[in-house]
Design an enzyme around this catalytic site. Structure first.
Site, mmCIF file in Angstrom:
data_model
loop_
_atom_site.group_PDB
_atom_site.id
_atom_site.type_symbol
_atom_site.label_atom_id
_atom_site.label_comp_id
_atom_site.label_asym_id
_atom_site.label_seq_id
_atom_site.Cartn_x
_atom_site.Cartn_y
_atom_site.Cartn_z
ATOM 1 N N SER A 208 -30.133 137.914 55.671
ATOM 2 C CA SER A 208 -29.904 137.196 54.540
ATOM 3 C C SER A 208 -29.246 137.915 53.429
ATOM 4 C CB SER A 208 -31.400 136.629 53.791
ATOM 5 O OG SER A 208 -31.257 135.870 52.836
ATOM 6 N N TYR B 87 -39.660 138.285 50.875
ATOM 7 C CA TYR B 87 -38.623 137.679 51.668
ATOM 8 C C TYR B 87 -37.209 138.811 51.633
ATOM 9 C CZ TYR B 87 -35.271 134.661 54.014
ATOM 10 O OH TYR B 87 -34.168 134.164 54.542
#
Length: 267
Positions: A129, A142
């Site tokens: 990501s 995250y």
């Protein structure tokens, strides 16, 4: 012969888009799902697999090798989102996120590498990501899990280079998928020190996902990487500003970049 591709988390979102694109391009595609019996509209076979369960991983890989004789490409796509102030996220949720986003992909790579080493060729694509390049407020866990996967990939590329196996990272920005629905949200606690800033940031994050790019962009990028005999270490896929944010982090002083993030999230 058509290459055999294994995509974890292939029943929805980015994984499904990648699988369908490769299926139409003539690849032999296998997706995975924790509950494949619930999925009735998949264009390619779905194998039961939970990346948090080593027995499940070994069984799925063995089943695919038995059916197709090989696994040429592994796409570590399965992942879960998590939001909240780090102080208020339960420790078990933090551990579960790393089990899915970090330890799971490592165990998947361990499972396919012996087959790839034996055939002296293979490609592993880890979906990370853009958030993994920076510590984002209320997405710290995250960011950390995806950033950790980026670094492990860098190391493993060097470890397996003599075996004919290539490993690369693909970091997507915001795409219009159902990831927000499956994300763990630490609750916005009334009278918490974080009630207002976290509540506002959570709303902004959901809006970004809802207005995200078409996941077919990721599918096209993955297809291009598979066709490349010498893939790069890192790829970023997303709108210009999201990719440019990584460049800015590299060149700006830390506190200037932090101020930019604070202004973006109105914190």
């Amino acid at each position: 012969m058509s290459k055999v591709v294994l995509i974890t988390g292939g029943s929805s979102g980015i994984g499904k888009s990648i699988g369908e694109f490769l299926h139409y391009k003539g690849f032999v595609v296998y997706g995975t799902s924790r509950n494949p019996s619930r999925i009735s509209d998949s264009l390619f076979p779905l194998v039961q697999l939970d990346v948090r369960d080593n027995v499940s991983i070994e069984k799925a890989v063995a089943e695919i090798v038995q059916k197709s004789g090989t696994i040429d490409v592994l796409i570590n796509n399965a992942g879960v989102g998590i939001t909240g102030p780090v102080e208020e996220i339960p420790s078990e949720e933090i551990k579960n996120n790393f089990e899915t986003n970090f330890f799971g992909p490592i165990e998947m790579m361990k499972a396919v590498l012996p087959h790839m080493r034996q055939q002296k060729t293979g490609l592993i694509i880890n979906i990370t990501s853009i958030a993994g390049y920076m510590g984002l407020p209320y997405r710290g866990i995250y960011s950390a899990s995806k950033g950790a996967l980026e670094l492990v990939t860098e190391a493993m590329r060097m470890e397996v280079k003599d075996f004919g196996v290539k490993i690369t990272n693909v970091a997507p920005g915001d795409f219009a998928t159902n990831i927000a629905a499956g994300r763990y949200h630490a609750p916005v606690i009334k009278d918490s020190a974080y009630t207002v800033p976290y509540g506002n940031t959570l709303k902004m994050m959901d809006e970004h996902v809802d207005s995200g790019s078409n996941p077919n962009q990721m599918a096209e990028a993955i297809y291009s990487i598979i066709q490349n005999p010498n893939p790069k270490i890192h790829y970023k896929v997303g709108v210009f500003l999201q990719k440019f944010s990584i460049v800015l982090k590299r060149i700006l002083p830390d506190k200037v970049y932090e101020k930019m993030l604070l202004n973006h999230y109105k914190l």
